[in-house]
Design an enzyme around this catalytic site. Structure first.
Site, PDB file in Angstrom:
ATOM      1  N   GLY A 107       0.822  -1.217   0.000  1.00  0.00           N
ATOM      2  CA  GLY A 107       0.000   0.000   0.000  1.00  0.00           C
ATOM      3  C   GLY A 107       0.850   1.259   0.000  1.00  0.00           C
ATOM      4  O   GLY A 107       2.088   1.202   0.041  1.00  0.00           O
ATOM      5  N   VAL A 147       1.130   3.564   2.341  1.00  0.00           N
ATOM      6  CA  VAL A 147       1.892   3.694   3.591  1.00  0.00           C
ATOM      7  C   VAL A 147       2.932   2.577   3.676  1.00  0.00           C
ATOM      8  O   VAL A 147       4.075   2.809   4.084  1.00  0.00           O
ATOM      9  CB  VAL A 147       0.954   3.676   4.822  1.00  0.00           C
ATOM     10  CG1 VAL A 147       1.756   3.647   6.119  1.00  0.00           C
ATOM     11  CG2 VAL A 147       0.022   4.885   4.801  1.00  0.00           C
ATOM     12  N   ARG A 183      -3.914 -11.226  -3.379  1.00  0.00           N
ATOM     13  CA  ARG A 183      -3.697 -10.633  -4.700  1.00  0.00           C
ATOM     14  C   ARG A 183      -2.232 -10.303  -4.972  1.00  0.00           C
ATOM     15  O   ARG A 183      -1.792 -10.290  -6.113  1.00  0.00           O
ATOM     16  CB  ARG A 183      -4.485  -9.303  -4.809  1.00  0.00           C
ATOM     17  CG  ARG A 183      -5.970  -9.420  -4.724  1.00  0.00           C
ATOM     18  CD  ARG A 183      -6.615  -8.023  -4.825  1.00  0.00           C
ATOM     19  NE  ARG A 183      -6.379  -7.186  -3.640  1.00  0.00           N
ATOM     20  CZ  ARG A 183      -7.147  -7.207  -2.560  1.00  0.00           C
ATOM     21  NH1 ARG A 183      -8.202  -8.006  -2.502  1.00  0.00           N
ATOM     22  NH2 ARG A 183      -6.883  -6.428  -1.525  1.00  0.00           N
ATOM     23  N   SER A 184      -1.481  -9.985  -3.926  1.00  0.00           N
ATOM     24  CA  SER A 184      -0.101  -9.504  -4.119  1.00  0.00           C
ATOM     25  C   SER A 184       0.957 -10.575  -3.918  1.00  0.00           C
ATOM     26  O   SER A 184       2.152 -10.283  -4.028  1.00  0.00           O
ATOM     27  CB  SER A 184       0.179  -8.355  -3.149  1.00  0.00           C
ATOM     28  OG  SER A 184      -0.711  -7.312  -3.390  1.00  0.00           O
ATOM     29  N   ARG A 204      -7.019   2.884  18.406  1.00  0.00           N
ATOM     30  CA  ARG A 204      -6.513   4.163  18.935  1.00  0.00           C
ATOM     31  C   ARG A 204      -7.151   4.622  20.236  1.00  0.00           C
ATOM     32  O   ARG A 204      -6.486   5.197  21.087  1.00  0.00           O
ATOM     33  CB  ARG A 204      -6.698   5.266  17.885  1.00  0.00           C
ATOM     34  CG  ARG A 204      -5.746   5.141  16.732  1.00  0.00           C
ATOM     35  CD  ARG A 204      -5.988   6.281  15.752  1.00  0.00           C
ATOM     36  NE  ARG A 204      -5.276   6.034  14.520  1.00  0.00           N
ATOM     37  CZ  ARG A 204      -5.694   6.426  13.329  1.00  0.00           C
ATOM     38  NH1 ARG A 204      -6.840   7.100  13.218  1.00  0.00           N
ATOM     39  NH2 ARG A 204      -4.990   6.163  12.260  1.00  0.00           N
ATOM     40  N   CYS A 222      -3.360  10.731  10.519  1.00  0.00           N
ATOM     41  CA  CYS A 222      -2.341  11.612   9.913  1.00  0.00           C
ATOM     42  C   CYS A 222      -2.591  13.094  10.170  1.00  0.00           C
ATOM     43  O   CYS A 222      -1.678  13.848  10.509  1.00  0.00           O
ATOM     44  CB  CYS A 222      -2.251  11.345   8.411  1.00  0.00           C
ATOM     45  SG  CYS A 222      -3.842  11.151   7.608  1.00  0.00           S
ATOM     46  N   SER A 249      -3.412  11.065  -1.079  1.00  0.00           N
ATOM     47  CA  SER A 249      -2.607   9.994  -0.470  1.00  0.00           C
ATOM     48  C   SER A 249      -3.239   9.446   0.809  1.00  0.00           C
ATOM     49  O   SER A 249      -3.027   8.291   1.152  1.00  0.00           O
ATOM     50  CB  SER A 249      -1.199  10.503  -0.159  1.00  0.00           C
ATOM     51  OG  SER A 249      -1.257  11.611   0.719  1.00  0.00           O
ATOM     52  N   GLY A 250      -4.034  10.288   1.502  1.00  0.00           N
ATOM     53  CA  GLY A 250      -4.694   9.843   2.725  1.00  0.00           C
ATOM     54  C   GLY A 250      -5.630   8.676   2.480  1.00  0.00           C
ATOM     55  O   GLY A 250      -5.916   7.887   3.371  1.00  0.00           O
ATOM     56  N   HIS A 252      -0.697  16.830   3.619  1.00  0.00           N
ATOM     57  CA  HIS A 252      -1.917  17.470   4.119  1.00  0.00           C
ATOM     58  C   HIS A 252      -1.572  18.865   4.657  1.00  0.00           C
ATOM     59  O   HIS A 252      -0.522  19.050   5.274  1.00  0.00           O
ATOM     60  CB  HIS A 252      -2.505  16.667   5.291  1.00  0.00           C
ATOM     61  CG  HIS A 252      -3.141  15.359   4.907  1.00  0.00           C
ATOM     62  ND1 HIS A 252      -3.227  14.885   3.622  1.00  0.00           N
ATOM     63  CD2 HIS A 252      -3.743  14.415   5.692  1.00  0.00           C
ATOM     64  CE1 HIS A 252      -3.854  13.712   3.624  1.00  0.00           C
ATOM     65  NE2 HIS A 252      -4.179  13.400   4.862  1.00  0.00           N
TER      66      HIS A 252
HETATM   67  P1  A2P Z   1      -2.934  -5.569  -1.581  1.00  0.00           P
HETATM   68  O1  A2P Z   1      -2.036  -4.639  -2.370  1.00  0.00           O
HETATM   69  O2  A2P Z   1      -2.541  -6.983  -1.753  1.00  0.00           O
HETATM   70  O3  A2P Z   1      -4.396  -5.308  -1.793  1.00  0.00           O
HETATM   71  P2  A2P Z   1      -3.659   1.348   0.572  1.00  0.00           P
HETATM   72  O4  A2P Z   1      -3.988   1.961   1.903  1.00  0.00           O
HETATM   73  O5  A2P Z   1      -2.611   2.090  -0.170  1.00  0.00           O
HETATM   74  O6  A2P Z   1      -4.894   1.097  -0.248  1.00  0.00           O
HETATM   75  O7  A2P Z   1      -3.023  -0.113   0.891  1.00  0.00           O
HETATM   76  C1  A2P Z   1      -3.714  -1.107   1.587  1.00  0.00           C
HETATM   77  C2  A2P Z   1      -2.756  -2.237   1.956  1.00  0.00           C
HETATM   78  O8  A2P Z   1      -3.488  -3.209   2.708  1.00  0.00           O
HETATM   79  C3  A2P Z   1      -2.197  -2.974   0.756  1.00  0.00           C
HETATM   80  O9  A2P Z   1      -0.891  -3.430   1.034  1.00  0.00           O
HETATM   81  C4  A2P Z   1      -3.158  -4.148   0.620  1.00  0.00           C
HETATM   82  O10 A2P Z   1      -2.624  -5.277  -0.025  1.00  0.00           O
HETATM   83  C5  A2P Z   1      -3.395  -4.468   2.070  1.00  0.00           C
HETATM   84  N1  A2P Z   1      -4.610  -5.249   2.204  1.00  0.00           N
HETATM   85  C6  A2P Z   1      -5.855  -4.911   1.814  1.00  0.00           C
HETATM   86  N2  A2P Z   1      -6.729  -5.915   2.057  1.00  0.00           N
HETATM   87  C7  A2P Z   1      -6.021  -6.918   2.608  1.00  0.00           C
HETATM   88  C8  A2P Z   1      -6.334  -8.231   3.080  1.00  0.00           C
HETATM   89  N3  A2P Z   1      -7.570  -8.716   3.032  1.00  0.00           N
HETATM   90  N4  A2P Z   1      -5.329  -8.986   3.586  1.00  0.00           N
HETATM   91  C9  A2P Z   1      -4.072  -8.504   3.628  1.00  0.00           C
HETATM   92  N5  A2P Z   1      -3.711  -7.273   3.211  1.00  0.00           N
HETATM   93  C10 A2P Z   1      -4.658  -6.485   2.703  1.00  0.00           C
HETATM   94  C1  11C Z   2      -7.394  10.550   4.902  1.00  0.00           C
HETATM   95  N1  11C Z   2      -6.664  10.870   7.191  1.00  0.00           N
HETATM   96  O1  11C Z   2      -6.686  11.516   4.587  1.00  0.00           O
HETATM   97  C2  11C Z   2      -7.337   9.980   6.285  1.00  0.00           C
HETATM   98  C3  11C Z   2      -6.715   8.629   6.180  1.00  0.00           C
HETATM   99  O2  11C Z   2      -7.671   7.357  10.603  1.00  0.00           O
HETATM  100  O3  11C Z   2      -5.823   6.668   9.749  1.00  0.00           O
HETATM  101  C4  11C Z   2      -6.293   8.026   7.496  1.00  0.00           C
HETATM  102  C5  11C Z   2      -7.449   7.554   8.296  1.00  0.00           C
HETATM  103  C6  11C Z   2      -6.951   7.160   9.632  1.00  0.00           C
HETATM  104  O4  11C Z   2      -8.168   9.974   4.145  1.00  0.00           O
END
Ligand code: A2P
Ligand code: 11C
Length: 332
Positions: free
Chosen positions: A12, A14, A39-40, A99, A128, A158-159, A241
């Protein structure tokens, strides 16, 4: 000493920033385990010039892991963080899942580093927008108690994650090519637009994002009386931000004093030469770990009140940098 580190959500926005920050800060890593969804699996990510293969995040992912950095969404944190703790890891969780849990410290190292050591396996990384604001509030609060904060945020795509950043770029390209502009990740078109809607709405008319700023600020700053009224807005910026902040303090803090307090504060850089059109802007703060403050002025609508503008890279100080700083506290 070197530590075994896992990243849950490594693919992702982050997650990838975690890798950059760990590399830049030369965090002492023995083994690095990258976890994401099914998926990854098999995808490779680079760390210090070496390829690492992504594995599926499961309950068995954390054997021998010392530190697990989570940023795979709140649902995944709730499901898998307890397994990481059971395996003996300390979890630094970037989601909102834990949190406000009384057992879980909520830490910004410039503000409440001591709280990190009270953990029972999980430490939460704040929202953030909240992190960027409290880095600036802390030096003022240390001088004179903060009573009230009114803040409007200008939050980048990006958030909302890597796909949301891509959506803004895709919309820009579609517009330039005269094609149809699609909004899928966001409820509205972000290009040429702003919307006062981040996370879902709650019963009192504020969004969850706005209520995080109210509740998390009190917990991090250890003051249950601070009142924060936020309006959180998405703007068509890729990363970093910005926030327009108005603060009422018990004693008066003049702009001159505020400038001095901000200049001495860790993690904060003053950029405030309006006559030269110099003030913090997200385009230039993106990619930096420090937060930038400017437009420091006495608020003319109330006594003992100061207004300023603060900008921080949401993926760095607002997420990955803050989490890695927490991990650094633990190994010091
Ligand atoms: P993946 O790339 O395989 O979907 P972002 O906040 O940028 O959208 O990133 C979300 C992150 O959380 C990615 O690394 C994503 O992996 C991961 N993620 C989302 N759903 C799942 C899941 N069901 N199990 C594990 N990781 C997940
Ligand atoms: C955003 N701040 O810009 C949000 C994302 O509680 O960690 C982060 C949400 C959180 O969309």
């Amino acid at each position: 000493d070197a530590y075994n580190v896992a990243i849950a959500g490594a693919t992702g926005a982050v997650g990838e920033t975690f890798l950059q920050i760990l590399e830049e800060r030369n965090f002492p890593i023995a083994e690095l385990r990258l976890l994401a969804s099914k998926r990854s699996v098999g995808k490779t990510l680079k760390f210090k010039g070496k390829d690492y293969t992504v594995q599926e995040l499961t309950h068995d992912s954390f054997k021998d892991i010392d530190i697990a950095l989570f940023s795979a969404g709140g649902g995944r944190s709730l499901e898998f963080a307890p397994s990481a703790v059971k395996a003996g890891a300390v979890v630094v969780d970037n989601s909102s899942a834990y949190r406000m849990d009384d057992e879980v410290p909520l830490v910004v190292p410039e503000v409440n580093p001591q709280d990190a050591f009270k953990h029972k396996g999980i430490i939460a990384n704040p929202n953030c927008t909240t992190i960027i604001m409290v880095v600036a509030l802390q030096p003022l609060h240390a001088y004179s108690r903060i009573k009230k904060v009114v803040v409007s945020s200008y939050q980048s795509s990006s958030g909302a994650g890597a796909q949301a950043m891509q959506e803004l770029m895709d919309q820009t390209k579609a517009w330039a090519e005269g094609k149809e502009i699609k909004a899928e990740k966001f409820a509205n078109q972000l290009l040429f637009n702003v919307f006062p809607h981040i996370d879902s709405f709650t019963a009192n008319g504020y969004t969850k994002e706005e209520m995080k700023m109210f509740n998390e600020t009190r917990k991090i700053m250890g003051d249950k009386d601070i009142k924060v009224s936020a309006t959180c807005v998405r703007v068509p910026v890729l990363s970093a931000h910005s926030e327009a902040v108005t603060v009422e303090t018990e004693k008066e803090i003049t702009p001159e004093l505020a400038r001095e307090l901000f200049s001495k504060a860790p993690g904060l850089i003053v950029k405030d030469n309006p006559e030269k059109s110099e003030y913090p802007m997200p385009l230039y703060v993106a990619g930096q770990d420090d937060c930038y403050v400017g437009r420091i002025r006495k608020d003319i609508s109330a006594d003992n009140t100061l207004s300023f503008w603060v900008v921080g890279d949401q993926l760095r100080k607002g997420a990955a940098t803050n989490a890695v700083q927490i991990a650094e506290l633990l190994i010091k």
